[in-house]
Design an enzyme around this catalytic site. Sequence first.
Site, PDB file in Angstrom:
ATOM      1  CE  LYS A 198      56.310  41.183  55.828  1.00 35.01           C
ATOM      2  NZ  LYS A 198      57.018  42.602  56.109  1.00 35.01           N
TER       3      LYS A 198
HETATM    4  C1  LIG Z   1      58.176  42.754  55.021  1.00 32.59           C
HETATM    5  C2  LIG Z   1      58.489  43.192  53.715  1.00 32.59           C
HETATM    6  C3  LIG Z   1      59.571  43.128  53.018  1.00 32.59           C
HETATM    7  C4  LIG Z   1      60.803  42.897  53.582  1.00 32.59           C
HETATM    8  O1  LIG Z   1      60.893  41.882  54.559  1.00 32.59           O
HETATM    9  P1  LIG Z   1      62.089  41.934  55.888  1.00 32.59           P
HETATM   10  O2  LIG Z   1      62.117  40.258  56.298  1.00 32.59           O
HETATM   11  O3  LIG Z   1      61.555  42.884  56.741  1.00 32.59           O
HETATM   12  O4  LIG Z   1      63.209  42.196  55.341  1.00 32.59           O
HETATM   13  C5  LIG Z   1      59.412  43.148  51.526  1.00 32.59           C
HETATM   14  N1  LIG Z   1      58.446  43.458  50.988  1.00 32.59           N
HETATM   15  C6  LIG Z   1      57.331  43.626  51.597  1.00 32.59           C
HETATM   16  C7  LIG Z   1      55.955  43.911  50.669  1.00 32.59           C
HETATM   17  C8  LIG Z   1      57.348  43.654  52.761  1.00 32.59           C
HETATM   18  O5  LIG Z   1      56.045  43.453  53.476  1.00 32.59           O
END
Ligand SMILES: *Cc1c(COP(=O)(O)O)cnc(C)c1O
Length: 396
Positions: A186
Site C-alpha cells: 500500500k
Molecule cells: C489491501 C486491501 C484490503 C486489505 O488490507 P490488508 O491490510 O492486506 O488486510 C482491503 N480492501 C482493499 C480494497 C485492499 O486493497
Amino acid sequence: MPGFEIFGDEERKEVLDVLDTGVLFRYGFDPARKGHWKAKSFESELAKRVASRYAHLCSSGTAALQIALNACGIGAGDEVIVPPFTFIATLEAVLNAGAVPVFAEIDDTLCLSPAGIEAAVSSATKAVLPVHMCGAAAAIDEIRDLCDQKGLVLIEDACQALGATLNGKAAGTFGQMGCYSFDPVKTVTCGEGGAVVTDSRDLYTAACEYADHGHDHGGNDRGLEGHRLLGANFRISELNAAVGVAQLKKLDHMLTKQREHKGALKEAMRRCKDIGFRRLPDEKGDSATFLSFFLRDESTARQVAKDLGRAGVDSCFYWYDNNWHYLRRWDHFRALNSGAALFIHRLDQRPDYEAVNLPASDSIMGRTISMLIKLNWSAEELDKRIAGIIGVLQRN
Ligand SMILES: *Cc1c(COP(=O)(O)O)cnc(C)c1O
C-alpha cells in the site's frame, strides 16, 4: 502503491526506539517505554492527516473492515452492498461479520455507482461498503446522501486510498467509519497494519474494545479492565506502528511524485485515439497510485495488455482476468468455500453467487487496464515507458 520504494533511516530510527525499550506491546508498561508510544502517535498523526476525530490502528486492513462492521452493529443476516471490483478482503470481512454481501454495479469511476446501489437495496440492507479503488475516491458524496436518505450505515473501504480526497475531504471520512490498510504494497506501509477512523466517540470506543478482546482499557492494570462485549485480537504491534510513523511523514512526497509521473503518462496518452480514462469525481484529489484507461472493446484490451507486457511496460493489470480483484474469477468466493460463510450456508434462501449478473461492471472491467505508478522512475525510465505505451496503443 509504493511505500516500500522509499524505506530509509527514518523507518530504522523509529523501529530502533522500540527495540531499545523492549516494549513491543501498544498498551501499558509505562515506565519501561521511555516515552515511546508508536501506535498512539501514528493514530494521532493519521487522525490529523485525514481530519477525522478518532483513529484506531489494528493488525490489517481486513481487520479494520471487520472491526468497523462490528462496531456499527452489522452482523448475522444483515445485507451489505459491495462492489464486484475490489480486493477479496472486503468480501472476507463481510462474511466474517456473519453478514451477507450483495453486489451492485460499478460505473466508469471503477467504484460503486449511486444508481447501482439504489437498485441493490432491499428490506434487509443495513450497510453500504464502497471501495475507493486504485487510489482515487468514489462519488462518495452522492453515495453518502443516498445512505442518509435510506437510513443505511456507510463504511468506506479506503484501504487503497490514503491520500485521496474528494473536494478536499479525505476518502474514508464520509461515512460512519473508514478503513485503511498499511500492508506491504500500500501507499503507506508498516509491514502489516490497518486503521479505522470515525468522528463518533461511541464507534471509536467500540472499535478499540472489539480489536482487543473487549478490554475497555479503563484501569491502569490490564487485569482490572471491564468488558462489555466480546471481541478478537486485531492489535497492531509497536514495531509495525513505528514503521508507520516514519512512512506517514513521507505521504506528501509520495503524492507529489505519483501525480507528476501519472500526469506525464496521461498527457502523452491523451494523444492516442480510442482511449478513455477512468472518470475521477475530483481529479485534483486523486492520489495517483494508478492510471486506469479504457480500450474500445474487450478483445482490444486483452491484446493491449499482452502487447504492453511484450514491450517491457511492466506493472500493468488487466483486472478482468485477475483472480484477486474481480468477482468473475473469484471461484472460491462464489462457492463460499470458507468457515466464515457458515452463517450464509444456513440461511433459508442462500444467495446464489454463481448467478450474479452485472453487465455494466463486466462491460467496464473487460475494457480496463490499470498501470501502477511508481515513485522511483527516473526521467529516462518514464520517457521509455511513454514511448513503449504509445507504440502499443498506436498498433492497436
Ligand atoms: C489491501 C486491501 C484490503 C486489505 O488490507 P490488508 O491490510 O492486506 O488486510 C482491503 N480492501 C482493499 C480494497 C485492499 O486493497
